[in-house]
Design a protein around this motif. Structure first.
Motif, mmCIF file in Angstrom:
data_model
loop_
_atom_site.group_PDB
_atom_site.id
_atom_site.type_symbol
_atom_site.label_atom_id
_atom_site.label_comp_id
_atom_site.label_asym_id
_atom_site.label_seq_id
_atom_site.Cartn_x
_atom_site.Cartn_y
_atom_site.Cartn_z
ATOM 1 N N GLY A 1 17.804 9.838 -14.922
ATOM 2 C CA GLY A 1 19.190 9.429 -15.090
ATOM 3 C C GLY A 1 19.738 8.740 -13.866
ATOM 4 O O GLY A 1 18.983 8.318 -12.981
ATOM 5 N N ARG A 2 21.044 8.673 -13.819
ATOM 6 C CA ARG A 2 21.711 8.004 -12.706
ATOM 7 C C ARG A 2 21.319 8.629 -11.369
ATOM 8 O O ARG A 2 21.248 7.945 -10.346
ATOM 9 C CB ARG A 2 23.234 8.107 -12.887
ATOM 10 C CG ARG A 2 23.993 7.084 -12.054
ATOM 11 C CD ARG A 2 25.484 7.411 -11.932
ATOM 12 N NE ARG A 2 26.150 7.755 -13.165
ATOM 13 C CZ ARG A 2 26.831 6.890 -13.916
ATOM 14 N NH1 ARG A 2 26.915 5.637 -13.578
ATOM 15 N NH2 ARG A 2 27.429 7.314 -15.021
ATOM 16 N N GLY B 1 17.818 14.338 -12.976
ATOM 17 C CA GLY B 1 19.011 13.611 -12.526
ATOM 18 C C GLY B 1 19.843 13.096 -13.681
ATOM 19 O O GLY B 1 20.431 12.027 -13.615
ATOM 20 N N ALA C 1 25.288 14.529 -20.979
ATOM 21 C CA ALA C 1 26.405 14.133 -21.838
ATOM 22 C C ALA C 1 26.016 14.331 -23.303
ATOM 23 O O ALA C 1 24.834 14.258 -23.649
ATOM 24 C CB ALA C 1 26.747 12.661 -21.593
ATOM 25 N N PRO D 1 33.922 3.297 -29.563
ATOM 26 C CA PRO D 1 33.542 2.541 -28.358
ATOM 27 C C PRO D 1 32.846 1.210 -28.638
ATOM 28 O O PRO D 1 33.058 0.240 -27.909
ATOM 29 C CB PRO D 1 32.601 3.493 -27.622
ATOM 30 C CG PRO D 1 32.939 4.851 -28.122
ATOM 31 C CD PRO D 1 33.449 4.690 -29.518
ATOM 32 N N TYR E 1 34.958 9.867 -27.710
ATOM 33 C CA TYR E 1 33.552 10.177 -27.425
ATOM 34 C C TYR E 1 33.374 11.330 -26.451
ATOM 35 O O TYR E 1 32.294 11.910 -26.363
ATOM 36 C CB TYR E 1 32.814 8.924 -26.930
ATOM 37 C CG TYR E 1 33.060 8.563 -25.484
ATOM 38 C CD1 TYR E 1 34.171 7.836 -25.121
ATOM 39 C CD2 TYR E 1 32.162 8.968 -24.492
ATOM 40 C CE1 TYR E 1 34.403 7.511 -23.796
ATOM 41 C CE2 TYR E 1 32.389 8.651 -23.164
ATOM 42 C CZ TYR E 1 33.515 7.924 -22.825
ATOM 43 O OH TYR E 1 33.739 7.619 -21.511
ATOM 44 N N ALA F 1 25.880 21.264 -14.095
ATOM 45 C CA ALA F 1 25.574 20.162 -15.024
ATOM 46 C C ALA F 1 25.326 20.706 -16.434
ATOM 47 O O ALA F 1 24.583 21.677 -16.608
ATOM 48 C CB ALA F 1 24.356 19.380 -14.533
ATOM 49 N N SER G 1 22.952 14.323 -16.336
ATOM 50 C CA SER G 1 23.983 15.374 -16.398
ATOM 51 C C SER G 1 23.982 16.115 -17.728
ATOM 52 O O SER G 1 24.310 17.298 -17.787
ATOM 53 C CB SER G 1 25.363 14.764 -16.148
ATOM 54 O OG SER G 1 25.675 13.816 -17.154
ATOM 55 N N HIS H 1 23.643 11.925 -24.739
ATOM 56 C CA HIS H 1 22.235 12.044 -24.341
ATOM 57 C C HIS H 1 21.576 13.201 -25.085
ATOM 58 O O HIS H 1 20.472 13.061 -25.625
ATOM 59 C CB HIS H 1 22.095 12.226 -22.828
ATOM 60 C CG HIS H 1 20.661 12.145 -22.384
ATOM 61 N ND1 HIS H 1 19.994 10.942 -22.255
ATOM 62 C CD2 HIS H 1 19.744 13.111 -22.119
ATOM 63 C CE1 HIS H 1 18.732 11.178 -21.911
ATOM 64 N NE2 HIS H 1 18.556 12.483 -21.820
ATOM 65 N N ASN I 1 18.309 19.150 -11.628
ATOM 66 C CA ASN I 1 19.598 18.561 -11.258
ATOM 67 C C ASN I 1 20.132 19.331 -10.066
ATOM 68 O O ASN I 1 19.964 20.546 -9.981
ATOM 69 C CB ASN I 1 20.561 18.671 -12.454
ATOM 70 C CG ASN I 1 21.762 17.763 -12.301
ATOM 71 O OD1 ASN I 1 22.492 17.839 -11.316
ATOM 72 N ND2 ASN I 1 21.965 16.897 -13.280
ATOM 73 N N ASP J 1 17.300 19.191 -5.374
ATOM 74 C CA ASP J 1 17.339 17.747 -5.167
ATOM 75 C C ASP J 1 16.052 17.152 -5.740
ATOM 76 O O ASP J 1 14.951 17.564 -5.362
ATOM 77 C CB ASP J 1 17.459 17.438 -3.669
ATOM 78 C CG ASP J 1 17.768 15.964 -3.437
ATOM 79 O OD1 ASP J 1 17.026 15.110 -3.980
ATOM 80 O OD2 ASP J 1 18.749 15.677 -2.740
ATOM 81 N N LEU J 2 16.210 16.202 -6.624
ATOM 82 C CA LEU J 2 15.033 15.648 -7.300
ATOM 83 C C LEU J 2 14.065 14.996 -6.327
ATOM 84 O O LEU J 2 12.852 14.986 -6.547
ATOM 85 C CB LEU J 2 15.467 14.681 -8.406
ATOM 86 C CG LEU J 2 16.046 13.309 -8.043
ATOM 87 C CD1 LEU J 2 14.946 12.241 -7.995
ATOM 88 C CD2 LEU J 2 17.087 12.898 -9.057
ATOM 89 N N PHE J 3 14.588 14.467 -5.212
ATOM 90 C CA PHE J 3 13.711 13.782 -4.263
ATOM 91 C C PHE J 3 12.809 14.772 -3.524
ATOM 92 O O PHE J 3 11.771 14.389 -3.003
ATOM 93 C CB PHE J 3 14.531 12.933 -3.287
ATOM 94 C CG PHE J 3 15.277 11.839 -4.007
ATOM 95 C CD1 PHE J 3 14.600 10.739 -4.515
ATOM 96 C CD2 PHE J 3 16.655 11.940 -4.232
ATOM 97 C CE1 PHE J 3 15.271 9.737 -5.206
ATOM 98 C CE2 PHE J 3 17.334 10.947 -4.920
ATOM 99 C CZ PHE J 3 16.650 9.850 -5.412
ATOM 100 N N LEU K 1 25.634 -1.418 -26.510
ATOM 101 C CA LEU K 1 26.385 -0.963 -25.334
ATOM 102 C C LEU K 1 26.431 -1.967 -24.199
ATOM 103 O O LEU K 1 27.387 -2.031 -23.446
ATOM 104 C CB LEU K 1 25.773 0.330 -24.804
ATOM 105 C CG LEU K 1 25.908 1.548 -25.713
ATOM 106 C CD1 LEU K 1 25.026 2.677 -25.195
ATOM 107 C CD2 LEU K 1 27.361 1.995 -25.784
#
Ligand SMILES: Cc1cc2nc3c(=O)[nH]c(=O)nc-3n(C[C@H](O)[C@H](O)[C@H](O)COP(=O)(O)OP(=O)(O)OC[C@H]3O[C@@H](n4cnc5c(N)ncnc54)[C@H](O)[C@@H]3O)c2cc1C
Ligand SMILES: Nc1ncnc2c1ncn2[C@@H]1O[C@H](COP(=O)(O)O)[C@@H](O)[C@H]1O
Lengths: 309, 254
Positions: free
Chosen positions: A201-202, A258, A262, B37, B13, A284, A260, A265, A279, A297-299, B183
């Motif tokens: 992820g982000r 990494g 949502a 969205p 959402y 999370a 969260s 997802h 995470n 920490d993923l790293f 998106l």
């Protein structure tokens, strides 16, 4: 009446998701036919005729069908529909694109993305990003259905020997034409069919850092997935996206790194057998559905995991 | 060129949707509602084309209860010039009027409005159908460019890059055509207060399904709406060694 399955294929071979759709079809009727629409697609038709439990293959082979343009495919499905009570396709981008076009021409309210068959009229389908499951009963004479592949086991792709019948194309509608495609090349297993999926992820932070995820995936023989945020940020191509509006996966093992968690997802991976979340934020939401959560920490831990496997 | 943009009011959402205890639908009282969205992306794209001088008029259409007019106003605040509200009190338990009936309604409006093309969402995030655009294209006999991540309009042609399972595909469509948004087509702008004020003054016409000759009797009976299979999560491991041990010996997945 029999059930017609619209195969997903590359003209030479059948895409595995077709085998899951056949299982769903066989829950409705024992007489299941497969339709192959393509160009020089004898290879795919022969592969279809070997599918276990198939009684007939319809092959529609014509030059204007090479890029599966919905405008050219839908009329073929509409004509073939005369002989069938149910027409089913995978809920892939292919099925999602072409089936509603055929359904509207048949004046039928399509049933999207089914995950269970109760009887010939009644099906379960997820709504609201999988936060609810609706049981719907269709009153249409013909049912057009897209099937979530991960919700049904695959039938064997061998053992069958059904006849192949040629049907005619309806020609080129002249509405659209293919310009180009950019497909992601990968030796890894296909995301929706993989036994193990490692998604980033982000939190992974950059396209370069995504190599960590890929190394771990390769060690596990896994496919690589991603959250929308990782795709939007350009870490990975669009077809890696797992979720409500991306791909739905249900592997034996899903490792979210990494990410969260949502709602959108989770909609794409909550059916996985075992879920691991890595995470650094212990709050999370992904931890709420993870079987094994690791707050770290993923790293630090992803390279450690990769080296210890 | 004139563009039509269908926009739908849906549960926001960010809301974690809950199933009603009698399994008749989902909880909708005091739940935040917003524009779907993908439709926001559609109206943003139309607005950008207008700003680029390629579009002269944007007409937003919604089908739903009176409250759906708020969604039209939001579309106007982003960039729609006019709105059409097709009023219905059809139940919205799993997303309201069915895609086929929505497509028939939009077809009737297209026949009145004669737009040059249509941009709409690929999917409603309530019913998750992903059907209406394709159905409308079929009913009109138009080309379709679904799941678009890039759009170029050039006179009587549209070039659309589509997000497909294996990557990206580019098609050329003959206009008039229907584009459905994915998106990554754009990032909708933040709506500013003066635009919200201006939107209040724009023209909004109301119609009924009867006037348009469309029947909203559902084809799909909702037998029940249930919670998804529950997942018991929340398990934690202390470190990588414990994780590997659990995956090998407990879950037996590696
Ligand atoms: C219409 C719509 C459709 C959508 N469809 C999808 C979809 O199909 N799929 C999808 O995924 N999303 C989808 N989304 C987006 C979704 O709402 C979320 O925005 C997205 O999933 C967030 O991605 P993320 O978890 O990677 O990012 P974030 O939410 O930003 O989470 C990043 C996580 O990484 C963690 N982290 C950061 N650094 C580290 C580190 N060094 N080590 C460990 N952890 C770290 C953080 O604690 C955080 O939890 C959709 C949204 C909308 C509105
Ligand atoms: N009630 C509605 N009013 C206006 N537009 C709608 C409505 N329902 C669906 N749409 C449009 O059709 C798209 C796809 O919806 P669906 O087929 O329901 O997933 C949405 O993104 C909207 O653009």
């Amino acid at each position: 009446m029999s059930v017609l399955v619209i195969a997903e294929h590359d003209h030479n071979s059948i895409k595995p998701v077709t085998l899951n759709v056949v299982t769903a079809a066989r829950k409705i009727d024992a007489d299941v036919h497969v339709l192959i629409v393509g160009t020089d697609c004898s290879g795919a038709a022969e592969a279809a005729s070997r599918i276990h439990g198939i009684t007939k293959v319809l092959k529609c082979d014509a030059p204007e069908l090479s890029h599966r343009l919905a405008e050219n495919l839908a009329p073929i499905i509409v004509e073939a529909a005369a002989n069938y009570s149910h027409i089913m396709a995978p809920a892939s981008t292919f099925g999602k694109n072409v089936m509603p076009r055929a359904a509207a021409l048949l004046d039928t309210q399509q049933i999207s993305d089914i995950i269970a068959v109760h009887d010939a009229d009644t099906f379960d389908r997820p709504v609201y990003a999988g936060n609810a499951v609706a049981t719907v009963k269709s009153s249409d004479e013909k049912k057009l259905i897209t099937v979530r592949g991960t919700a049904f086991d695959a039938v064997a792709n061998d053992g069958g020997n059904s006849p192949i019948e040629d049907i005619a194309s309806k020609g080129d509608a002249g509405l659209s034409s293919f310009v180009k495609q950019e497909l992601s090349e990968s030796d890894r297993p296909e995301l929706t069919a993989a036994k193990i999926v490692v998604s980033g992820g982000r939190g992974v932070g950059s396209a370069e850092n995504f190599a960590l995820i890929e190394k771990l995936a390769d060690k596990l023989g896994a496919a690589v997935g991603a959250s929308r945020a990782a795709v939007d940020a350009g870490y990975v191509p669009n077809d890696y996206q797992v979720g409500q509006t991306g791909k739905v996966v249900a592997p034996d093992l899903y490792i979210a790194v990494g990410i969260s968690g949502a709602i959108q997802h989770l909609a794409g991976m909550r059916g996985s057998k075992t879920i691991v979340a890595i995470n650094k934020d212990e709050e999370a939401p992904i931890f709420g559905i993870a079987d094994y959560g690791l707050v770290a920490d993923l790293f630090d831990v992803v390279p450690e995991l990769e080296s210890k496997l | 060129m004139k563009v039509l943009v269908p926009v739908k009011r849906a549960i926001d959402y960010n809301v974690k949707v809950r199933v009603k205890s009698d399994e008749s639908g989902v909880e909708q009282t005091n739940v935040k509602m917003s524009m779907n969205p993908f439709d926001e992306i559609a109206i943003e794209e139309a607005t950008k084309l207008k700003e680029a001088g390629q579009v002269t008029e944007i007409v937003a259409v919604t089908i739903g209860p009176d409250k759906a007019q708020e969604t039209i106003r939001t579309a106007m605040a982003i960039g729609a010039d006019r709105g059409i509200h097709v009023q219905t009190d059809a139940p919205t338990d799993i997303g309201g009027v069915e895609p086929l009936a929505v497509a028939k309604t939009l077809k009737a409006i297209v026949e009145k409005e004669n737009p040059d093309f249509i941009i709409m969402g690929k999917q409603s995030i309530d019913d998750d159908s992903n059907q209406t655009g394709q159905m409308l294209a079929a009913l009109l006999g138009w080309a379709q460019g679904t799941f678009a991540s890039e759009l170029k309009i050039d006179g009587d042609k549209a070039t659309v890059t589509r997000e497909i399972d294996g990557g990206l595909e580019t098609l050329e469509l003959k206009m008039p055509a229907i584009i459905t948004t994915d998106l990554r087509l754009n990032e909708p702008r933040y709506v500013k207060l003066p635009d919200i004020m201006k939107a209040k003054k724009k023209q909004l016409d109301t119609m009924t399904p009867d006037e348009l000759g469309v029947d909203y009797t559902p084809r799909l009976e909702v037998v029940k709406v249930a919670e998804p299979a529950e997942r018991v999560g929340g398990g934690k491991v202390a470190d990588i060694d414990e994780l590997i041990d659990k995956l090998k010996n407990e879950a037996k997945v590696i």
